[in-house]
Scaffold this motif. Structure first.
Motif, PDB file in Angstrom:
ATOM      1  N   UNK A  66       0.830  -1.191   0.000  1.00 23.19           N
ATOM      2  CA  UNK A  66       0.000   0.000   0.000  1.00 23.19           C
ATOM      3  C   UNK A  66       0.875   1.256   0.000  1.00 23.19           C
ATOM      4  N   UNK A  67       0.262   2.343  -0.401  1.00 24.15           N
ATOM      5  CA  UNK A  67       0.867   3.669  -0.331  1.00 24.15           C
ATOM      6  C   UNK A  67      -0.145   4.563   0.374  1.00 24.15           C
ATOM      7  N   UNK A  68       0.341   5.440   1.258  1.00 20.05           N
ATOM      8  CA  UNK A  68      -0.556   6.292   2.040  1.00 20.05           C
ATOM      9  C   UNK A  68      -0.062   7.725   2.052  1.00 20.05           C
ATOM     10  N   UNK A  69      -1.005   8.629   2.249  1.00 14.70           N
ATOM     11  CA  UNK A  69      -0.694  10.047   2.432  1.00 14.70           C
ATOM     12  C   UNK A  69      -1.264  10.467   3.789  1.00 14.70           C
ATOM     13  N   UNK A  70      -0.417  10.547   4.825  1.00 13.29           N
ATOM     14  CA  UNK A  70      -0.873  11.033   6.123  1.00 13.29           C
ATOM     15  C   UNK A  70      -0.736  12.556   6.202  1.00 13.29           C
ATOM     16  N   UNK A  71      -1.634  13.182   6.950  1.00 13.65           N
ATOM     17  CA  UNK A  71      -1.603  14.627   7.195  1.00 13.65           C
ATOM     18  C   UNK A  71      -1.627  14.888   8.705  1.00 13.65           C
ATOM     19  N   UNK A  72      -0.503  14.626   9.399  1.00 12.42           N
ATOM     20  CA  UNK A  72      -0.477  14.830  10.847  1.00 12.42           C
ATOM     21  C   UNK A  72      -0.702  16.296  11.230  1.00 12.42           C
ATOM     22  N   UNK A  73      -1.620  16.517  12.137  1.00 10.02           N
ATOM     23  CA  UNK A  73      -1.890  17.839  12.701  1.00 10.02           C
ATOM     24  C   UNK A  73      -1.605  17.754  14.195  1.00 10.02           C
ATOM     25  N   UNK A  74      -0.689  18.610  14.666  1.00  9.59           N
ATOM     26  CA  UNK A  74      -0.239  18.496  16.058  1.00  9.59           C
ATOM     27  C   UNK A  74      -0.370  19.812  16.802  1.00  9.59           C
ATOM     28  N   UNK A  75      -0.548  19.680  18.134  1.00  9.37           N
ATOM     29  CA  UNK A  75      -0.684  20.801  19.048  1.00  9.37           C
ATOM     30  C   UNK A  75       0.144  20.508  20.289  1.00  9.37           C
ATOM     31  N   UNK A  76       0.276  21.500  21.157  1.00 11.99           N
ATOM     32  CA  UNK A  76       0.829  21.292  22.490  1.00 11.99           C
ATOM     33  C   UNK A  76       2.329  21.414  22.613  1.00 11.99           C
TER      34      UNK A  76
END
Length: 173
Positions: free
Chosen positions: A146-156
Motif C-alpha cells: 500500500x501507499x498512504x498520504x498522512x496529514x499529521x496535525x499536532x498541538x501542544x
C-alpha cells in the motif's frame, strides 16, 4: 493405439489441472472480525507551522516505522492500533526522537482505498490527529502493498500548531 494414449494422457492432465488449481468461481465468505497487521516506512515531506516551513531531507532526515494491528469488524469498518517510532538524523547525531501512539478508525472505500482517522499521542509531548488516505497497490491473496498520504496535525508542548504532509509505503498481511 497412439490416439488412445493421447486421449488418456489428455484426460489425466485435465483432471490433475482441475484438482491442483484453486477454483475462484465460488468465493468463500469472509469471516469477521478479521485481524490484519501492517508495517511500513513513513517520510514526513514538509511541515507547516505559523510562519515557518520545514522540509525533510534538507538539513536533517526523519523517518518513521509504523507498526499496526487492525481489527476489521466487517468489510467496511475497523479499528487500528499503530505505534510509530521515529528516527531523526542530522550531521551531528541520529536517534529515536519520538514514539507516536496512534489509535484510530478504519473505513474501507471504493477502488481499494482506505481512510484512517487517527488520534495522535507523541512522547515528545505533542498531540493531535492524523487523517490518512491509503491505496492498495499490490493485492495478493495473503498480503497487500500500500501507499498512504498522512496529514499529521499536532498541538501542544509550547509549540505552535503544525500540519505535515507525509508519504508512507508498506505491506499489510
Amino acid at each position: 493405439m497412439k490416439k488412445k494414449y493421447f486421449i488418456l494422457n489428455s484426460l489425466i492432465i485435465l483432471i490433475f489441472t482441475i484438482l491442483s488449481s484453486k477454483l475462484y468461481a465460488q468465493n468463500e465468505a469472509e469471516i469477521f472480525p478479521k485481524i490484519k497487521a501492517t508495517v511500513g516506512i513513513v517520510h514526513p515531506l514538509v511541515t507547516f507551522t505559523s510562519g515557518e516551513t520545514t522540509t525533510n531531507f534538507k538539513d536533517h532526515y526523519v523517518v518513521g516505522m509504523p507498526i499496526a494491528i487492525n481489527v476489521w469488524k466487517n468489510k467496511t469498518i475497523g479499528f487500528s492500533f499503530e505505534i510509530v517510532p521515529t528516527i531523526r538524523s542530522d550531521k551531528e547525531i541520529s536517534k529515536v526522537n519520538n514514539v507516536l501512539i496512534h489509535p484510530g478508525i478504519l473505513v474501507r472505500l471504493k477502488n481499494d482505498f482506505t481512510f484512517a482517522g487517527r488520534m495522535a499521542f507523541e512522547t515528545s509531548g505533542r498531540y493531535g490527529f492524523t487523517p490518512v488516505l491509503s491505496k492498495a497497490i499490490g493485492i495478493h491473496e495473503d498480503y497487500n502493498y500500500y501507499i498512504s498520504v498522512p496529514l499529521p496535525t499536532r498541538f501542544g508542548n509550547d509549540k505552535p500548531p503544525s500540519l505535515t504532509l507525509g508519504l508512507q509505503f508498506g505491506i499489510s498481511f
